[in-house]
Design a protein around this motif. Structure first.
Motif, PDB file in Angstrom:
ATOM      1  N   ALA A 297      35.352  40.251  48.476  1.00  0.00           N
ATOM      2  CA  ALA A 297      35.226  41.354  49.432  1.00  0.00           C
ATOM      3  C   ALA A 297      36.580  41.923  49.833  1.00  0.00           C
ATOM      4  CB  ALA A 297      34.470  40.872  50.673  1.00  0.00           C
ATOM      5  N   GLU A 298      37.624  41.109  49.698  1.00  0.00           N
ATOM      6  CA  GLU A 298      38.969  41.544  50.077  1.00  0.00           C
ATOM      7  C   GLU A 298      39.978  40.824  49.195  1.00  0.00           C
ATOM      8  OE1 GLU A 298      39.516  38.348  53.725  1.00  0.00           O
ATOM      9  OE2 GLU A 298      38.806  40.387  54.171  1.00  0.00           O
ATOM     10  N   PRO A 299      41.186  41.354  49.058  1.00  0.00           N
ATOM     11  CA  PRO A 299      42.187  40.695  48.226  1.00  0.00           C
ATOM     12  C   PRO A 299      42.401  39.242  48.650  1.00  0.00           C
ATOM     13  CG  PRO A 299      42.931  42.889  48.844  1.00  0.00           C
ATOM     14  CD  PRO A 299      41.683  42.624  49.644  1.00  0.00           C
ATOM     15  N   GLY A 300      42.383  38.337  47.673  1.00  0.00           N
ATOM     16  CA  GLY A 300      42.566  36.922  47.974  1.00  0.00           C
ATOM     17  C   GLY A 300      41.289  36.222  48.389  1.00  0.00           C
ATOM     18  N   GLY A 301      40.168  36.962  48.476  1.00  0.00           N
ATOM     19  CA  GLY A 301      38.896  36.356  48.862  1.00  0.00           C
ATOM     20  C   GLY A 301      38.243  35.634  47.697  1.00  0.00           C
ATOM     21  N   LEU A 302      37.074  35.079  47.961  1.00  0.00           N
ATOM     22  CA  LEU A 302      36.363  34.297  46.952  1.00  0.00           C
ATOM     23  C   LEU A 302      35.401  35.175  46.153  1.00  0.00           C
ATOM     24  CD1 LEU A 302      35.500  31.067  48.989  1.00  0.00           C
ATOM     25  CD2 LEU A 302      37.280  31.339  47.245  1.00  0.00           C
ATOM     26  N   ILE A 303      35.346  34.900  44.855  1.00  0.00           N
ATOM     27  CA  ILE A 303      34.400  35.552  43.954  1.00  0.00           C
ATOM     28  C   ILE A 303      33.172  34.647  43.861  1.00  0.00           C
ATOM     29  CG2 ILE A 303      34.042  36.395  41.597  1.00  0.00           C
ATOM     30  CD1 ILE A 303      37.226  36.449  41.470  1.00  0.00           C
ATOM     31  N   GLU A 304      31.988  35.228  43.852  1.00  0.00           N
ATOM     32  CA  GLU A 304      30.758  34.438  43.808  1.00  0.00           C
ATOM     33  C   GLU A 304      30.008  34.705  42.503  1.00  0.00           C
ATOM     34  OE1 GLU A 304      26.703  33.566  46.470  1.00  0.00           O
ATOM     35  OE2 GLU A 304      27.972  35.304  46.894  1.00  0.00           O
ATOM     36  N   LEU A 313      27.961  29.637  42.988  1.00  0.00           N
ATOM     37  CA  LEU A 313      29.254  28.981  42.947  1.00  0.00           C
ATOM     38  C   LEU A 313      30.321  29.973  43.382  1.00  0.00           C
ATOM     39  CD1 LEU A 313      28.789  27.324  39.441  1.00  0.00           C
ATOM     40  CD2 LEU A 313      28.707  26.117  41.631  1.00  0.00           C
ATOM     41  N   LYS A 314      31.367  29.481  44.052  1.00  0.00           N
ATOM     42  CA  LYS A 314      32.447  30.359  44.528  1.00  0.00           C
ATOM     43  C   LYS A 314      33.786  29.885  43.957  1.00  0.00           C
ATOM     44  CE  LYS A 314      30.264  31.820  48.879  1.00  0.00           C
ATOM     45  NZ  LYS A 314      28.957  31.189  48.673  1.00  0.00           N
ATOM     46  N   SER A 315      34.669  30.849  43.739  1.00  0.00           N
ATOM     47  CA  SER A 315      35.965  30.509  43.159  1.00  0.00           C
ATOM     48  C   SER A 315      36.990  31.588  43.478  1.00  0.00           C
ATOM     49  CB  SER A 315      35.838  30.369  41.640  1.00  0.00           C
ATOM     50  OG  SER A 315      37.067  29.986  41.064  1.00  0.00           O
ATOM     51  N   LYS A 316      38.274  31.178  43.465  1.00  0.00           N
ATOM     52  CA  LYS A 316      39.360  32.138  43.679  1.00  0.00           C
ATOM     53  C   LYS A 316      39.545  33.034  42.462  1.00  0.00           C
ATOM     54  CE  LYS A 316      41.778  28.840  46.672  1.00  0.00           C
ATOM     55  NZ  LYS A 316      42.959  27.942  46.789  1.00  0.00           N
ATOM     56  N   VAL A 480      38.174  43.933  37.168  1.00  0.00           N
ATOM     57  CA  VAL A 480      37.909  43.344  38.483  1.00  0.00           C
ATOM     58  C   VAL A 480      39.025  42.350  38.811  1.00  0.00           C
ATOM     59  CG1 VAL A 480      36.285  41.997  39.875  1.00  0.00           C
ATOM     60  CG2 VAL A 480      35.423  43.611  38.157  1.00  0.00           C
ATOM     61  N   PRO A 481      39.721  42.522  39.943  1.00  0.00           N
ATOM     62  CA  PRO A 481      40.802  41.606  40.304  1.00  0.00           C
ATOM     63  C   PRO A 481      40.326  40.150  40.360  1.00  0.00           C
ATOM     64  CG  PRO A 481      40.842  43.539  41.722  1.00  0.00           C
ATOM     65  CD  PRO A 481      39.563  43.618  40.927  1.00  0.00           C
ATOM     66  N   GLY A 482      41.090  39.275  39.730  1.00  0.00           N
ATOM     67  CA  GLY A 482      40.760  37.852  39.738  1.00  0.00           C
ATOM     68  C   GLY A 482      39.725  37.437  38.711  1.00  0.00           C
ATOM     69  N   VAL A 483      39.198  38.396  37.953  1.00  0.00           N
ATOM     70  CA  VAL A 483      38.198  38.087  36.927  1.00  0.00           C
ATOM     71  C   VAL A 483      38.822  38.333  35.551  1.00  0.00           C
ATOM     72  CG1 VAL A 483      35.941  38.644  35.974  1.00  0.00           C
ATOM     73  CG2 VAL A 483      36.290  38.659  38.453  1.00  0.00           C
ATOM     74  N   PHE A 484      38.758  37.322  34.697  1.00  0.00           N
ATOM     75  CA  PHE A 484      39.326  37.373  33.355  1.00  0.00           C
ATOM     76  C   PHE A 484      38.207  37.111  32.351  1.00  0.00           C
ATOM     77  CE2 PHE A 484      42.280  36.049  36.543  1.00  0.00           C
ATOM     78  CZ  PHE A 484      43.433  36.778  36.275  1.00  0.00           C
ATOM     79  N   ALA A 485      38.465  37.366  31.074  1.00  0.00           N
ATOM     80  CA  ALA A 485      37.444  37.139  30.054  1.00  0.00           C
ATOM     81  C   ALA A 485      38.104  36.732  28.750  1.00  0.00           C
ATOM     82  CB  ALA A 485      36.586  38.386  29.857  1.00  0.00           C
ATOM     83  N   ALA A 486      37.345  35.986  27.939  1.00  0.00           N
ATOM     84  CA  ALA A 486      37.895  35.469  26.683  1.00  0.00           C
ATOM     85  C   ALA A 486      36.780  35.210  25.686  1.00  0.00           C
ATOM     86  CB  ALA A 486      38.673  34.179  26.947  1.00  0.00           C
ATOM     87  N   GLY A 487      37.137  35.309  24.404  1.00  0.00           N
ATOM     88  CA  GLY A 487      36.217  34.907  23.350  1.00  0.00           C
ATOM     89  C   GLY A 487      35.314  36.010  22.835  1.00  0.00           C
ATOM     90  N   ASP A 488      34.183  35.617  22.245  1.00  0.00           N
ATOM     91  CA  ASP A 488      33.296  36.536  21.530  1.00  0.00           C
ATOM     92  C   ASP A 488      32.625  37.568  22.422  1.00  0.00           C
ATOM     93  OD1 ASP A 488      33.979  35.045  19.359  1.00  0.00           O
ATOM     94  OD2 ASP A 488      31.956  34.363  18.859  1.00  0.00           O
ATOM     95  N   CYS A 489      32.638  37.369  23.732  1.00  0.00           N
ATOM     96  CA  CYS A 489      32.004  38.333  24.634  1.00  0.00           C
ATOM     97  C   CYS A 489      32.934  39.501  24.965  1.00  0.00           C
ATOM     98  CB  CYS A 489      31.545  37.647  25.918  1.00  0.00           C
ATOM     99  SG  CYS A 489      32.883  36.981  26.933  1.00  0.00           S
ATOM    100  N   THR A 490      34.153  39.492  24.436  1.00  0.00           N
ATOM    101  CA  THR A 490      35.147  40.518  24.787  1.00  0.00           C
ATOM    102  C   THR A 490      35.411  41.475  23.628  1.00  0.00           C
ATOM    103  OG1 THR A 490      37.128  39.355  24.020  1.00  0.00           O
ATOM    104  CG2 THR A 490      36.282  38.747  26.191  1.00  0.00           C
ATOM    105  N   THR A 491      36.247  42.463  23.901  1.00  0.00           N
ATOM    106  CA  THR A 491      36.611  43.451  22.886  1.00  0.00           C
ATOM    107  C   THR A 491      37.648  42.933  21.897  1.00  0.00           C
ATOM    108  OG1 THR A 491      38.202  44.328  24.500  1.00  0.00           O
ATOM    109  CG2 THR A 491      36.097  45.489  24.285  1.00  0.00           C
TER     110      THR A 491
END
Length: 518
Positions: A297-304, A313-316, A480-491
């Motif tokens: 919801a805000e910078p530095g907040g938790l992603i759900e 589950l929640k994570s930074k 999306v800030p704080g969200v990364f991706a890897a592998g076959d699901c990516t471009t």
């Protein structure tokens, strides 16, 4: 039956037996029965102080044998010889019956023991199926730890009449109390969860109560495992929520192009990935399907991340490594005859079509490798390729054309998979040059036309390409800030295990960099 090396290995395993048990065989005068007698006598001779054997069984299925721990009412039976991919299942069943503890979480064992009812399982497998052992071992474990569970493991090649009568055209296939229970790969947690109706709610509550992670990885294939290892080595709290650890690697037979590993198979590689990941203390949550992503919801907040069972589950930071799945051909008859002649794994289901006519849809490497494999088992293979030329590597195409029982149709559009009495009986295709339609009579269709990314649940949250792939930059960042991706699901181009592992490592390092900077 067993060479000296295998005997020595088996003898070492059987040293772990601490409780006496008996093997009781029901035999006839067939060659398979003679082989079974030899196998059981070898096993008994390796631990005569703990293992006894009898050959006076009266079971209707011959040849078969049961394992019975002394003083218990367990019921586990193998019908046919459990060799090939199932030899490991036999060894584990011997050890578990003999008191050696399984490598299964205690809460799963407790769930198995608490199951109440009459559960009579028949599981059909083939010796070349790499998905079957997990199901066989799960049901064997359940029979050993709960006397109300009775399991019979049936090798389809030895009991062809049963296979025909029950219309079994894909393995593993499980029947419970005479009724179809499941088809395809399942883990013990899935089977127990299906029987224990309150399991999902309990699991959801348990997951939601977990403390937030520094890095939460969604997906447990090579990209997810590599990300978890790299993150955990930074000393940060790391979790992996995966539908099936190992992902699509579990369905890969031969891996011969991974640097430093000259040759292995998918299940072994996946097991090694999981073992290494666990060694770093990563919290692995298997059988979890992600349903939605809620950005911070805000910078530095938790992603759900919300899960299909109702938990969250929640994570930074979050790393998306959900991989891809086999693409459907999406023609009439495909879904209707799935596991009734329509199949996706030639290694698993190919032996069930011995002596029959089949088709392979797809002319890429996967399709041509499948056609070459099947040609050694079935009567005839018809390859259907949409493009004017086969897309597979030249060496594979050359090998394919050398086979006498293969027909190739290029520039051909699959129109329909036909059937009768609940089973496949043909495939209709259109010649794209002449528009003429043709019907090929056959009994099996293997679909091998590539992959589709597992990203539908991210639409509207993370930016996707027109093919549904997650758009990432050179460091694995999404929009999306704080969200990364890897592998076959990516471009990222070229869907390979080694590339996915590298992507996962890179995404974990990027996530760590994000954490220390924000």
């Amino acid at each position: 039956m067993l060479d000296d090396t295998l005997k020595a290995q088996l003898a070492a395993y059987l040293e772990r037996v601490t409780l006496p048990f008996e093997m009781v065989a029901s035999l006839d005068d067939s060659e398979t029965s003679r082989d079974m007698r030899s196998l059981l006598e070898t096993i008994q001779g390796l631990r005569a102080d703990m293992i006894s054997v009898r050959f006076d069984g009266a079971d209707a299925r011959k040849p078969s044998f049961s394992l019975q721990r002394t003083g218990t009412a367990t019921s586990l039976r193998f019908a046919g010889l459990p060799l090939g991919h199932e030899f490991t299942s036999l060894v584990l069943a011997l050890l578990w019956t003999g008191g050696h503890p399984p490598k299964v979480e205690q809460d799963v064992i407790d769930q198995i023991k608490s199951l109440d009812g009459d559960f009579n399982f028949d599981v059909y497998m083939s010796l070349t199926c790499h998905n079957c052992p997990d199901v066989v071992q799960a049901l064997a474990l359940m029979a050993i730890f709960n006397p109300k569970v009775k399991t019979t493991v049936i090798e389809g090649g030895a009991f062809q009449q049963e296979v025909t009568e029950r219309d079994i055209m894909a393995v593993p296939m499980v029947f419970l109390n005479g009724q179809m229970f499941s088809s395809g790969h399942m883990l013990v947690e899935e089977i127990v969860g299906k029987l224990d109706t309150g399991a999902a709610a309990k699991d959801a509550a348990k997951l939601s109560a977990k403390d937030p992670y520094d890095v939460l990885i969604i997906g447990g294939g090579p990209a997810g495992a590599a990300a978890a290892i790299y993150a955990a080595r930074k000393g940060i709290r790391t979790g992996v929520a995966a539908e099936r650890f190992g992902g699509q690697v579990n369905d890969t037979m031969a891996i011969e192009n991974y640097p430093s590993v000259q040759e292995t198979d998918g299940p072994k590689f996946a097991a090694a990935l999981e073992s290494q990941t666990r060694s770093y203390g990563v919290d692995i949550m298997n059988l979890q399907v992600a349903q939605s992503l809620v950005p911070a919801a805000e910078p530095g907040g938790l992603i759900e991340v919300k899960l299909a069972n109702g938990g969250s589950l929640k994570s930074k930071t979050v790393i998306l490594s959900t991989g891809a799945r086999w693409r459907n051909v999406n023609v009439p008859g495909e879904q209707e005859y799935k596991n009734k002649g329509v199949a996706y794994c030639p290694h698993c289901d190919g032996p069930l079509f011995k002596g029959k006519d089949v088709a392979v849809i797809g002319g890429g490497n996967s399709g041509i490798e499948a056609a070459i494999d099947l040609a050694g088992v079935v009567k005839h293979v018809t390859v259907i390729e949409f493009m004017p030329e086969l897309k597979a590597d030249a060496v594979l195409v050359k090998k394919l054309h050398s086979l006498p029982n293969v027909t190739v149709h290029t520039n051909a559009q699959t129109m329909e998979i036909t059937g009768q009495d609940g089973k496949v009986n043909g495939l209709k295709y259109k010649d794209r040059a002449t528009e003429a339609e043709h019907l090929v009579k056959l009994e099996g269709v293997f679909v091998q036309i590539g992959l589709v990314p597992n990203t539908e649940w991210l639409k509207g949250t993370v930016e996707l390409s027109k093919f549904g792939e997650i758009i990432v930059d050179a460091k694995g960042h999404t929009n999306v800030p704080g969200v990364f991706a890897a592998g076959d699901c990516t471009t990222v181009p070229f869907k390979q295990i080694v590339i996915a592992a590298g992507d996962g490592s890179k995404a974990a390092l990027s996530a760590f960099d994000h954490l220390i900077r924000h």
